[in-house]
Design a protein around this motif. Structure first.
Motif, short mmCIF file in Angstrom:
data_model
loop_
_atom_site.label_atom_id
_atom_site.label_comp_id
_atom_site.label_asym_id
_atom_site.label_seq_id
_atom_site.Cartn_x
_atom_site.Cartn_y
_atom_site.Cartn_z
N GLU A 1 -6.90 -1.07 4.49
CA GLU A 1 -5.92 -0.35 3.67
C GLU A 1 -5.86 -0.80 2.22
OE1 GLU A 1 -2.13 -0.31 5.61
OE2 GLU A 1 -2.88 0.93 7.25
N SER A 2 -6.33 -2.02 1.94
CA SER A 2 -6.17 -2.55 0.58
C SER A 2 -7.45 -3.04 -0.08
CB SER A 2 -5.15 -3.70 0.59
OG SER A 2 -5.70 -4.83 1.24
N VAL B 1 0.86 -1.18 0.00
CA VAL B 1 0.00 0.00 0.00
C VAL B 1 0.90 1.23 0.00
CG1 VAL B 1 -1.95 -1.14 1.12
CG2 VAL B 1 -0.21 -0.03 2.53
N LYS B 2 0.44 2.29 -0.64
CA LYS B 2 1.22 3.52 -0.70
C LYS B 2 0.62 4.54 0.26
CE LYS B 2 3.33 6.88 -3.77
NZ LYS B 2 3.38 7.41 -5.14
N SER B 3 1.30 4.74 1.37
CA SER B 3 0.90 5.70 2.38
C SER B 3 1.22 7.11 1.93
CB SER B 3 1.64 5.36 3.69
OG SER B 3 1.72 6.47 4.54
N TRP C 1 5.48 3.39 -0.16
CA TRP C 1 5.06 1.99 -0.28
C TRP C 1 5.54 1.17 0.91
CZ3 TRP C 1 1.59 0.53 -3.78
CH2 TRP C 1 1.41 1.33 -4.90
N ASN D 1 -4.26 5.63 2.50
CA ASN D 1 -3.39 5.21 1.40
C ASN D 1 -3.91 5.71 0.07
OD1 ASN D 1 -1.70 3.50 3.10
ND2 ASN D 1 -3.55 2.27 3.30
#
Length: 136
Positions: free
Chosen positions: A56-57, A25-27, A32, A97
């Motif tokens: 988150e995903s 996941v890209k915060s 990432w 994210n």
């Protein structure tokens, strides 16, 4: 005598699909990384791991292995790290994210910008050193 203060307990999950790709996941703040986050009051560590990945995903997972613990002494934080496999769901970014996806090891290593997260992915793949305990 040390004073007992508040400590933070967090989780991170190395989710691998059938193609041996990593779920990242890209915060907004950290870039990432593995999905994860803090354990809530009254919540089990395993429940938090499954919940955080879903939040988150968008992916539902099954936890398969306990990999280790990373302790940040200065920040009074422990991160419990698991391995998991996806069982259902569709990619969905969250408020935390901006992107999510599956990536090969080489892709992940080039995308992850924070050294501690690159170290984490390598550590999680060293089967002979699992479970690990890292203290910083």
């Amino acid at each position: 005598m040390n004073e007992i203060l508040s400590h933070k307990l967090a989780v991170a999950v190395m989710v691998m699909n059938r193609d041996h790709k990593f779920l990242l996941v890209k915060s907004y703040k950290r870039g990432w990384e593995f999905p994860g986050g803090f354990v809530g009051i009254g919540e089990s560590i395993k429940e938090a791991a499954i919940r955080e990945v879903k939040e988150e995903s968008g992916i539902d997972i099954q936890l398969t292995n306990f990999l280790g613990i990373e302790q940040d002494v200065a920040k009074s934080t422990c991160v419990v790290i698991f391995k998991g496999t996806p069982v259902s769901g569709k990619f969905a970014a969250s408020d935390e994210n901006q992107d999510v996806g599956y990536f090969t090891f080489d892709e992940a290593m080039s995308m992850i910008t924070l050294g501690k997260f690159r170290d984490r992915i390598v550590r999680c793949l060293k089967e002979k050193e699992i479970p690990f305990f890292i203290e910083k």
